[in-house]
Design an enzyme around this catalytic site. Sequence first.
Site, PDB file in Angstrom:
ATOM      1  N   ASP A  11      28.345 -67.757  36.644  1.00 52.57           N
ATOM      2  CA  ASP A  11      26.925 -67.490  36.902  1.00 52.57           C
ATOM      3  C   ASP A  11      26.571 -66.175  36.207  1.00 52.57           C
ATOM      4  OD1 ASP A  11      24.404 -67.007  37.909  1.00 52.57           O
ATOM      5  OD2 ASP A  11      24.924 -67.455  39.997  1.00 52.57           O
TER       6      ASP A  11
ATOM      7  N   ASP B 241      18.405 -66.792  34.530  1.00 50.59           N
ATOM      8  CA  ASP B 241      19.531 -66.833  35.469  1.00 50.59           C
ATOM      9  C   ASP B 241      20.094 -68.249  35.384  1.00 50.59           C
ATOM     10  OD1 ASP B 241      21.236 -66.645  37.654  1.00 50.59           O
ATOM     11  OD2 ASP B 241      19.644 -66.260  39.130  1.00 50.59           O
TER      12      ASP B 241
ATOM     13  N   HIS C  76      15.333 -69.050  43.856  1.00 52.57           N
ATOM     14  CA  HIS C  76      14.485 -67.884  44.085  1.00 52.57           C
ATOM     15  C   HIS C  76      13.487 -67.669  42.952  1.00 52.57           C
ATOM     16  CE1 HIS C  76      17.199 -65.839  41.191  1.00 52.57           C
ATOM     17  NE2 HIS C  76      18.092 -66.641  41.729  1.00 52.57           N
TER      18      HIS C  76
ATOM     19  N   HIS D  90      15.532 -61.325  42.700  1.00 51.84           N
ATOM     20  CA  HIS D  90      15.090 -62.134  43.841  1.00 51.84           C
ATOM     21  C   HIS D  90      13.742 -61.607  44.309  1.00 51.84           C
ATOM     22  CE1 HIS D  90      19.535 -62.936  44.101  1.00 51.84           C
ATOM     23  NE2 HIS D  90      19.024 -64.140  44.022  1.00 51.84           N
TER      24      HIS D  90
ATOM     25  N   GLU E 194      19.063 -73.416  42.128  1.00 56.95           N
ATOM     26  CA  GLU E 194      20.520 -73.350  42.105  1.00 56.95           C
ATOM     27  C   GLU E 194      21.180 -74.038  43.292  1.00 56.95           C
ATOM     28  OE1 GLU E 194      22.239 -69.388  42.524  1.00 56.95           O
ATOM     29  OE2 GLU E 194      20.239 -68.537  42.664  1.00 56.95           O
TER      30      GLU E 194
ATOM     31  N   GLU F 269      22.829 -74.035  37.912  1.00 58.56           N
ATOM     32  CA  GLU F 269      21.585 -73.261  38.006  1.00 58.56           C
ATOM     33  C   GLU F 269      20.879 -73.198  36.660  1.00 58.56           C
ATOM     34  OE1 GLU F 269      22.131 -69.120  39.047  1.00 58.56           O
ATOM     35  OE2 GLU F 269      20.040 -68.933  39.702  1.00 58.56           O
TER      36      GLU F 269
HETATM   37 MN    MN Z   1      20.026 -67.192  40.943  1.00 59.75          MN
HETATM   38 MN    MN Z   2      22.681 -67.108  39.121  1.00 56.40          MN
END
Ligand code: MN
Ligand code: MN
Length: 296
Positions: free
Chosen positions: A85, A96, A158, A166, A190, A282
């Site tokens: 990630d 992200d 998010h 976030h 995600e 994600e």
């Molecule tokens: Mn994330």
């Molecule tokens: Mn992430």
Amino acid sequence: MTSRSKQKEKILQAGKIASEVKEWIKPQIKKGMPLLELAEKIENKIKELKGKPAFPTNLSINEIAAHYTPSYNDETKASGLLKVDFGVHVDGWIADTAFSVDLENNSENKKLIEASEKALKNAIREAEKKSSLGEIGKVIQETMESYKFSPIVNLTGHEMEEYELHAGLTIMNIKTTNKEKLSEGLYAIEPFATNGSGKIYEGKPSGIYILIDSKNVRNPTAREILDFIADEYQTLPFCSRWLVKKFGIKSLFALKQLEENGNLHQYPQLIEVSHAKVSQAENTILVDDKIIVTSE
Ligand code: MN
Ligand code: MN
């Protein structure tokens, strides 16, 4: 003030870098490879492509769902069901993204990976239909359940804002009664799939921090490091490994002081409660008049 088109350009640029790094790193991940080497390869590639890491690369194995990043002297080797990630930012605008790999040639791992990837695809398709957050969560949960797995209920997608990983809205990975729809903005979806009970608890400290208050600290080394953090990472997460690289081993003591002084928050590792395996997928989406998956 950044104009809307300039913002969009940066968001798409971050997404393009994330997607390029993802395709570049995938074939290089092998069992036994030090996680430290893997994290640094990803973060160096992001910089080479003129982005910056939006947060420390998370390399979480098996029951660790998230927030494992190698320390400066980490000796852990890649194995099991590994979640990769990472994030890229261009002037604070983030992409992200995460994928999971099976390093054991294990059919259960492969199924878990397929479940989270399928859930992510289905969730994005649902968002494209302008469905509510409750309906998006439902699609994620039902996809997981079709594989006889569970989503992790207390890990969510998010919203993201400039220098804010976030921000605002959360996107649950389960069915809820939330009628709200995704408005214009930047979001990460995600889903996490597990063959366990579907919840995480907070484990050991991760070495991943975020600045919460830049109030004064007496120790001059700690002050210097705090100034660097405020300038370099701003309100994005960072890790002890990055600071050891810049300031040496003395930064570990400074981080401890900054945490005790209330300047920094340190995130805990997130572990599946039944210690069952977890997969994650994600992507980042830009919701405009249509939806663009920026990190695909
Ligand atoms: Mn994330
Ligand atoms: Mn992430």
